[in-house]
Design a protein around this motif. Structure first.
Motif: not given
Ligand code: PEP
Length: 251
Positions: A166-191
């Protein structure tokens, strides 16, 4: 039990001598007790030299791209079989830079995944939304479609070789990281999407890693999320100390 995977995507960086300098520095730091699977993804031109240097080590080799075709008159392309012959186990497919800069659509990505699997490679299949899509509340829909179209026709057995990134395009090479809770939410949705496309066991067994400005500072909180099974690291993988610090965050 899913084994954590940390992959370093060097993109179009490093000459052969620079590549060797980086892996020697990394190999001096890494020991055999590392609980994660570590994958280096150098540019094509460094694959052979890096493979020779990695021989006998537990570090795996990956490629940044492959052709959707298997052989023949396709100037400038590289096949999965050629990647296997140089020592690659992994290959990136669907990276947002390929989607955006080289117009790779879901159909080509699906073809590349099928070709990679039939040639014996383990794909790292990248999905993720743009900032506009996130702002419009479309994140899960966009990723759901990328998964449906990208994985179309793949069997549960083939899914056993697949890692989703899972690579949010806005976070790639920008220094903006998704928050851990946002990442968990999307990983759960992917699963959950994988559960509906396959059996829940397949979804449970599939590694889902996060990528997008991962650094030694933010990796501990990202890697401790229950559905985060590792990281795809760009910029920070170009420095042995930073990449090693990210790997060390895995317990
Ligand atoms: C990437 O290229 O997949 C990536 C995540 O890059 P960065 O870590 O630099 O954001």
């Amino acid at each position: 039990m899913r084994k954590m995977l940390i992959a370093g995507n060097w993109k179009m960086n490093k000459t052969i001598p620079e590549s060797l300098e980086l892996i020697h520095a990394l190999m001096r730091k890494l020991d055999s007790s590392c609980p994660a699977e570590v994958v280096l993804i150098p540019p094509f031109t460094s694959l052979f030299s890096v493979a020779e240097t990695l021989r006998g080590s537990s570090i795996q080799l990956g490629a940044q791209n492959l052709s959707h075709l298997t052989e023949g008159a396709v100037t400038g392309e590289i096949s999965g079989t050629q990647l296997i012959s140089v020592g690659c186990r992994y290959v990136l497919v669907g990276h947002s830079e390929r989607r955006n800069l080289f117009q790779e659509d879901d159909a080509v990505i699906n073809q590349k995944l099928k070709t990679a699997l039939s040639e014996g490679l383990h794909p790292i299949f990248c999905v993720g939304e743009s900032w506009q899509e996130r702002e419009a509340g479309k994140t899960k829909g966009v990723i759901g479609n990328q998964l449906k179209r990208g994985l179309d026709g793949l069997t549960p057995m083939e899914m056993g070789k697949m890692t989703i990134a899972y690579e949010p395009v806005w976070a790639i090479g920008t220094g903006k990281t998704a928050q851990p809770e946002q990442v968990q939410e999307i990983h759960e949705a992917i699963r959950s999407e994988l559960s509906s496309q396959y059996e829940p066991e397949t979804a449970k067994a599939t590694r889902i890693i996060y990528g997008g400005s991962v650094t030694p500072d933010n990796s501990p909180s990202l890697m401790s999320q229950p559905d985060v099974d590792g990281a795809l690291v760009g910029g920070a993988s170009l420095d042995a100390g930073s990449f090693y610090a990210i790997i060390s965050a895995i317990k």
